[in-house]
Design an enzyme around this catalytic site. Structure first.
Site, PDB file in Angstrom:
ATOM      1  N   ASP A  14      29.449  40.797  38.894  1.00 40.69           N
ATOM      2  CA  ASP A  14      29.689  40.738  40.326  1.00 40.69           C
ATOM      3  C   ASP A  14      28.387  41.131  41.041  1.00 40.69           C
ATOM      4  O   ASP A  14      27.471  41.696  40.430  1.00 40.69           O
ATOM      5  CB  ASP A  14      30.832  41.694  40.691  1.00 40.69           C
ATOM      6  CG  ASP A  14      31.232  41.582  42.143  1.00 40.69           C
ATOM      7  OD1 ASP A  14      31.217  40.466  42.690  1.00 40.69           O
ATOM      8  OD2 ASP A  14      31.544  42.630  42.750  1.00 40.69           O
ATOM      9  N   ASP A  16      28.070  42.356  44.976  1.00 36.56           N
ATOM     10  CA  ASP A  16      28.228  43.495  45.875  1.00 36.56           C
ATOM     11  C   ASP A  16      28.967  44.632  45.174  1.00 36.56           C
ATOM     12  O   ASP A  16      30.033  44.426  44.599  1.00 36.56           O
ATOM     13  CB  ASP A  16      28.989  43.089  47.141  1.00 36.56           C
ATOM     14  CG  ASP A  16      28.198  42.121  48.001  1.00 36.56           C
ATOM     15  OD1 ASP A  16      27.057  42.446  48.348  1.00 36.56           O
ATOM     16  OD2 ASP A  16      28.713  41.028  48.291  1.00 36.56           O
ATOM     17  N   LYS A 185      37.939  34.802  42.579  1.00 38.44           N
ATOM     18  CA  LYS A 185      38.546  35.999  41.958  1.00 38.44           C
ATOM     19  C   LYS A 185      39.691  36.523  42.818  1.00 38.44           C
ATOM     20  O   LYS A 185      39.575  36.510  44.032  1.00 38.44           O
ATOM     21  CB  LYS A 185      37.485  37.091  41.807  1.00 38.44           C
ATOM     22  CG  LYS A 185      36.303  36.727  40.940  1.00 38.44           C
ATOM     23  CD  LYS A 185      35.301  37.866  40.868  1.00 38.44           C
ATOM     24  CE  LYS A 185      34.613  38.110  42.194  1.00 38.44           C
ATOM     25  NZ  LYS A 185      33.593  39.178  42.147  1.00 38.44           N
ATOM     26  N   ASP A 210      33.027  45.944  39.985  1.00 36.81           N
ATOM     27  CA  ASP A 210      33.311  47.242  40.605  1.00 36.81           C
ATOM     28  C   ASP A 210      34.739  47.318  41.127  1.00 36.81           C
ATOM     29  O   ASP A 210      35.116  48.344  41.687  1.00 36.81           O
ATOM     30  CB  ASP A 210      32.338  47.502  41.764  1.00 36.81           C
ATOM     31  CG  ASP A 210      32.604  46.586  42.953  1.00 36.81           C
ATOM     32  OD1 ASP A 210      32.589  45.340  42.762  1.00 36.81           O
ATOM     33  OD2 ASP A 210      32.817  47.093  44.074  1.00 36.81           O
TER      34      ASP A 210
END
Length: 260
Positions: A14, A16, A185, A210
């Site tokens: 990922d 961010d 996602k 995250d």
């Protein structure tokens, strides 16, 4: 460090909360990407953000000190365009979104039109208009199929959360009684298209994210080895509230550099 129970030769990560936060590189992120490139490991950086093109995101990452080629970035807009091209090659779409979405659809061979399109495609934009949403509602009620780049209901900004694709999709669904198909996602479809793009096998690919509710669950459903890093949305005390677990939890992507 704990070694994965299986050999990892390809990586998905990922963006961010894993590599960057508010325009700044997270410590260890430049080194992680450099290690992947030096080892010639196939990898892709994934993002649900459909506003920007891969070229835009490459420039943004470069400004934070993370050097990645354009072809190593996979957005929900690119995944959506690929999905539509596979489903209905050379089709047509009415798109609500920014350059990231419209460019991806165009390059996938799609015609952008307001006249009887095969699909209404909703993506992220900072300028949602009532006129465009009304047009989408009427086209969907007229028979166009409803596709969304991602289900995120809010997005981050310096001032606080902003309504995002999922929130606008809910409004359109309320007016049409039609649920969209979300490509991004946590749909593992996005991960499978990413694996195909780098010619990787799920058994030997790791996903770094995250968020438990998008990155980790989609990684599990796609059959990947999953790393949760604690530099973004999910905190360590949150992990046990979910009915599924990542393969491993790490403090940050810096802890993965030596595993590449």
């Amino acid at each position: 460090m704990t070694e994965p129970h299986r050999e990892i030769t390809s990586w998905l990560t990922d963006m961010d909360g894993v590599l960057v936060h508010e325009g700044h590189a997270i410590p260890g992120a430049p080194e992680f990407i450099r290690a992947l490139r030096d080892a010639e490991r196939p990898f892709l950086i994934l993002t649900n953000n459909s506003i920007f093109t891969a070229r835009d995101l490459r420039a943004r990452l470069a400004s934070s000190g993370i050097d990645v080629p354009e072809e190593s970035i996979w957005t929900s807009a690119l995944a959506t365009a690929q999905f539509l091209a596979d489903q209905n090659p050379g089709g047509s779409a009415y798109a609500i979104g920014e350059a990231g979405l419209t460019t991806a659809l165009y390059e996938a061979g799609y015609t952008l039109t307001e006249s009887d399109p095969d699909y209404v495609v909703l993506g992220e934009t900072r300028t949602y208009s009532f006129e465009a949403i009304t047009k989408a509602v009427r086209l969907i009620k007229g028979g166009s199929r409803f596709i969304c780049t991602n289900p995120d209901t809010t997005g981050p900004s310096v001032e606080g959360p902003l309504p995002a694709t999922g929130a606008v999709a809910a409004m359109i669904t309320a007016a049409t009684q039609r649920d969209p198909y979300f490509v991004g996602k946590p749909n593992p479809m996005m991960f499978r298209s990413a694996l195909n793009r780098i010619d990787a096998h799920s058994e030997h690919t790791a996903m770094v994210g995250d968020r438990m509710d998008t990155d980790v669950v989609a990684g599990i459903e796609a059959g990947l080895y999953t790393y949760l890093v604690l530099t973004g949305s999910t905190k360590i005390e949150d992990v046990d509230t979910y009915p599924f677990r990542p393969s491993e939890v790490k403090d940050s992507v810096a802890d993965l550099v030596d595993l590449v």
